[in-house]
Design a protein around this motif. Structure first.
Motif, PDB file in Angstrom:
ATOM      1  N   PHE A 229       0.627  -1.139  -0.010  1.00 33.73           N
ATOM      2  CA  PHE A 229       0.074  -0.158  -0.544  1.00 33.73           C
ATOM      3  C   PHE A 229       0.748   0.995  -0.603  1.00 33.73           C
ATOM      4  O   PHE A 229       1.801   1.425   0.940  1.00 33.73           O
ATOM      5  CB  PHE A 229      -0.302  -0.237   0.900  1.00 33.73           C
ATOM      6  N   THR A 230       0.158   2.443  -0.567  1.00 33.73           N
ATOM      7  CA  THR A 230       1.409   3.170  -0.809  1.00 33.73           C
ATOM      8  C   THR A 230       0.667   4.593  -0.321  1.00 33.73           C
ATOM      9  O   THR A 230       1.946   5.407   0.453  1.00 33.73           O
ATOM     10  CB  THR A 230       0.832   4.339  -2.267  1.00 33.73           C
ATOM     11  N   ASP A 231      -0.432   4.769   1.137  1.00 29.18           N
ATOM     12  CA  ASP A 231      -0.663   5.362   1.679  1.00 29.18           C
ATOM     13  C   ASP A 231      -1.203   4.351   2.576  1.00 29.18           C
ATOM     14  O   ASP A 231      -1.824   3.781   2.949  1.00 29.18           O
ATOM     15  CB  ASP A 231      -1.404   7.167   0.986  1.00 29.18           C
ATOM     16  N   ASN A 232      -1.957   5.752   3.778  1.00 24.80           N
ATOM     17  CA  ASN A 232      -2.716   5.080   4.718  1.00 24.80           C
ATOM     18  C   ASN A 232      -3.920   4.798   4.784  1.00 24.80           C
ATOM     19  O   ASN A 232      -4.716   4.183   5.316  1.00 24.80           O
ATOM     20  CB  ASN A 232      -2.706   5.869   6.005  1.00 24.80           C
ATOM     21  N   GLU A 233      -4.392   5.405   3.006  1.00 30.93           N
ATOM     22  CA  GLU A 233      -5.766   4.501   2.889  1.00 30.93           C
ATOM     23  C   GLU A 233      -6.046   3.806   2.152  1.00 30.93           C
ATOM     24  O   GLU A 233      -6.897   3.691   2.302  1.00 30.93           O
ATOM     25  CB  GLU A 233      -6.622   6.181   2.418  1.00 30.93           C
ATOM     26  N   LEU A 234      -4.636   3.309   2.056  1.00 30.68           N
ATOM     27  CA  LEU A 234      -5.393   1.459   1.756  1.00 30.68           C
ATOM     28  C   LEU A 234      -4.807   2.018   0.083  1.00 30.68           C
ATOM     29  O   LEU A 234      -5.152   1.115  -0.920  1.00 30.68           O
ATOM     30  CB  LEU A 234      -5.596   0.777   1.992  1.00 30.68           C
ATOM     31  N   LYS A 235      -3.762   2.454   0.247  1.00 28.22           N
ATOM     32  CA  LYS A 235      -4.617   3.072  -1.809  1.00 28.22           C
ATOM     33  C   LYS A 235      -3.274   1.527  -1.960  1.00 28.22           C
ATOM     34  O   LYS A 235      -1.737   1.403  -1.414  1.00 28.22           O
ATOM     35  CB  LYS A 235      -3.570   4.328  -2.520  1.00 28.22           C
ATOM     36  N   GLN A 236      -3.442   0.873  -2.959  1.00 28.10           N
ATOM     37  CA  GLN A 236      -2.778  -0.163  -3.773  1.00 28.10           C
ATOM     38  C   GLN A 236      -2.090   0.345  -4.745  1.00 28.10           C
ATOM     39  O   GLN A 236      -1.090   1.508  -5.259  1.00 28.10           O
ATOM     40  CB  GLN A 236      -3.720  -1.261  -4.692  1.00 28.10           C
ATOM     41  N   GLY A 237      -0.564  -0.140  -4.118  1.00 32.95           N
ATOM     42  CA  GLY A 237       0.471  -0.416  -4.854  1.00 32.95           C
ATOM     43  C   GLY A 237       1.023  -2.094  -5.234  1.00 32.95           C
ATOM     44  O   GLY A 237       0.402  -2.554  -5.584  1.00 32.95           O
ATOM     45  N   LEU A 238       2.174  -1.957  -5.172  1.00 34.73           N
ATOM     46  CA  LEU A 238       2.579  -3.332  -6.794  1.00 34.73           C
ATOM     47  C   LEU A 238       2.026  -4.160  -5.693  1.00 34.73           C
ATOM     48  O   LEU A 238       1.631  -5.388  -6.384  1.00 34.73           O
ATOM     49  CB  LEU A 238       3.619  -3.004  -7.119  1.00 34.73           C
ATOM     50  N   GLY A 239       2.067  -4.836  -4.200  1.00 35.20           N
ATOM     51  CA  GLY A 239       1.838  -5.701  -3.814  1.00 35.20           C
ATOM     52  C   GLY A 239       0.905  -6.198  -4.050  1.00 35.20           C
ATOM     53  O   GLY A 239       0.103  -6.899  -3.093  1.00 35.20           O
ATOM     54  N   ALA A 240      -0.302  -5.096  -3.542  1.00 40.19           N
ATOM     55  CA  ALA A 240      -1.427  -5.324  -3.263  1.00 40.19           C
ATOM     56  C   ALA A 240      -2.422  -5.072  -4.618  1.00 40.19           C
ATOM     57  O   ALA A 240      -3.021  -6.103  -5.427  1.00 40.19           O
ATOM     58  CB  ALA A 240      -2.191  -4.085  -2.991  1.00 40.19           C
ATOM     59  N   TYR A 241      -1.705  -4.773  -5.725  1.00 42.71           N
ATOM     60  CA  TYR A 241      -2.249  -5.045  -7.305  1.00 42.71           C
ATOM     61  C   TYR A 241      -1.674  -6.649  -8.172  1.00 42.71           C
ATOM     62  O   TYR A 241      -2.230  -7.528  -8.593  1.00 42.71           O
ATOM     63  CB  TYR A 241      -1.494  -4.547  -8.408  1.00 42.71           C
ATOM     64  N   LEU A 242      -0.627  -7.998  -7.203  1.00 43.75           N
ATOM     65  CA  LEU A 242      -0.408  -8.956  -6.806  1.00 43.75           C
ATOM     66  C   LEU A 242      -0.917  -9.449  -6.890  1.00 43.75           C
ATOM     67  O   LEU A 242      -1.455 -10.593  -7.363  1.00 43.75           O
ATOM     68  CB  LEU A 242       1.451  -9.059  -7.034  1.00 43.75           C
ATOM     69  N   TYR A 243      -1.308  -9.137  -5.599  1.00 47.42           N
ATOM     70  CA  TYR A 243      -1.782 -10.382  -4.877  1.00 47.42           C
ATOM     71  C   TYR A 243      -3.935 -10.326  -5.460  1.00 47.42           C
ATOM     72  O   TYR A 243      -4.217 -11.438  -5.590  1.00 47.42           O
ATOM     73  CB  TYR A 243      -2.004 -10.042  -3.234  1.00 47.42           C
ATOM     74  N   GLU A 244      -3.873  -9.028  -5.685  1.00 51.86           N
ATOM     75  CA  GLU A 244      -5.196  -9.435  -6.893  1.00 51.86           C
ATOM     76  C   GLU A 244      -5.570 -10.410  -7.869  1.00 51.86           C
ATOM     77  O   GLU A 244      -6.002 -10.992  -8.234  1.00 51.86           O
ATOM     78  CB  GLU A 244      -5.950  -7.837  -7.037  1.00 51.86           C
ATOM     79  N   ALA A 245      -4.385 -10.084  -8.695  1.00 61.81           N
ATOM     80  CA  ALA A 245      -3.937 -11.225  -9.888  1.00 61.81           C
ATOM     81  C   ALA A 245      -3.804 -12.084  -9.485  1.00 61.81           C
ATOM     82  O   ALA A 245      -4.292 -12.938 -10.363  1.00 61.81           O
ATOM     83  CB  ALA A 245      -3.240 -10.199 -10.990  1.00 61.81           C
ATOM     84  N   LEU A 246      -3.836 -12.615  -8.141  1.00 58.70           N
ATOM     85  CA  LEU A 246      -3.248 -14.405  -8.175  1.00 58.70           C
ATOM     86  C   LEU A 246      -4.384 -14.583  -7.549  1.00 58.70           C
ATOM     87  O   LEU A 246      -4.484 -15.666  -6.421  1.00 58.70           O
ATOM     88  CB  LEU A 246      -1.788 -14.568  -7.423  1.00 58.70           C
ATOM     89  N   GLU A 247      -5.289 -13.349  -7.507  1.00 63.46           N
ATOM     90  CA  GLU A 247      -7.096 -14.018  -6.506  1.00 63.46           C
ATOM     91  C   GLU A 247      -6.977 -14.744  -5.048  1.00 63.46           C
ATOM     92  O   GLU A 247      -7.435 -15.116  -4.467  1.00 63.46           O
ATOM     93  CB  GLU A 247      -7.242 -15.275  -7.170  1.00 63.46           C
ATOM     94  N   GLN A 248      -5.631 -13.341  -4.533  1.00 63.83           N
ATOM     95  CA  GLN A 248      -5.789 -13.367  -2.955  1.00 63.83           C
ATOM     96  C   GLN A 248      -5.199 -14.811  -2.468  1.00 63.83           C
ATOM     97  O   GLN A 248      -5.719 -14.763  -1.025  1.00 63.83           O
ATOM     98  CB  GLN A 248      -6.952 -12.704  -2.552  1.00 63.83           C
TER      99      GLN A 248
END
Length: 167
Positions: free
Chosen positions: A78-97
């Motif tokens: 996450f790139t901020d305290n409001e949980l704006k997705q960063g690379l790791g979150a996008y990867l997690y979503e792409a791999l169906e969590q």
């Protein structure tokens, strides 16, 4: 099995390196894979994941993800305290969590202090910034801190970084 992944951009392609290892305390890797991507998106400020995520996904196709317990990325979940997705979150979503993702960054953002755990290693006074999704960030930070190596950057992550920069 744990896999650490990183991408480095060359003039005509991107080189993705995967370092696979069995345990957080390992001092050696099980396997290193290198995958070149020749169709790379242009860099868009604020949308780094659009460039890097396709490279990571292409490289991860080379391994059996059923055997992977955790993925470590060079960067943020996450790139901020409001949980704006960063690379790791996008990867997690792409791999169906299905696979926890831990981000290990060398620099901090001013607005993400609540989504990272600073980790001091070795004799360094400069922390690594650990973020996570699919696993508690404090537990992720403990695992990164425990990794083999006496310096700020764990040995296997440093090796991955070096391999991405090789020609």
């Amino acid at each position: 099995m744990i896999v650490a992944v990183d991408v480095h951009y060359k003039e005509a392609y991107a080189k993705t390196v995967l370092v696979l290892f069995e345990d957080w305390l390992d001092d050696t890797y099980t396997e290193i894979l290198e995958v070149n991507t020749f169709e790379v998106a242009d860099y868009e400020p604020g949308f780094f994941y659009k460039r890097e995520l396709p490279c990571l996904l292409q490289a991860l196709k080379k391994i059996d993800l059923k055997n992977i317990s955790t993925i470590i990325v060079d960067g943020y979940v996450f790139t901020d305290n409001e949980l704006k997705q960063g690379l790791g979150a996008y990867l997690y979503e792409a791999l169906e969590q299905k696979i926890p993702v831990i981000g290990v960054a060398k620099t901090t953002f001013h607005a993400n202090s609540e989504t990272v755990v600073p980790v001091l290693r070795g004799e360094s006074n400069k922390p690594l910034y650990v973020s996570a999704i699919g696993i508690n960030k404090e537990l992720a930070a403990e695992k990164v801190k425990a990794m083999h190596g006496e310096f700020r950057l764990p040995y296997l992550l440093k090796l991955m970084d070096q391999k991405t920069k090789e020609i």
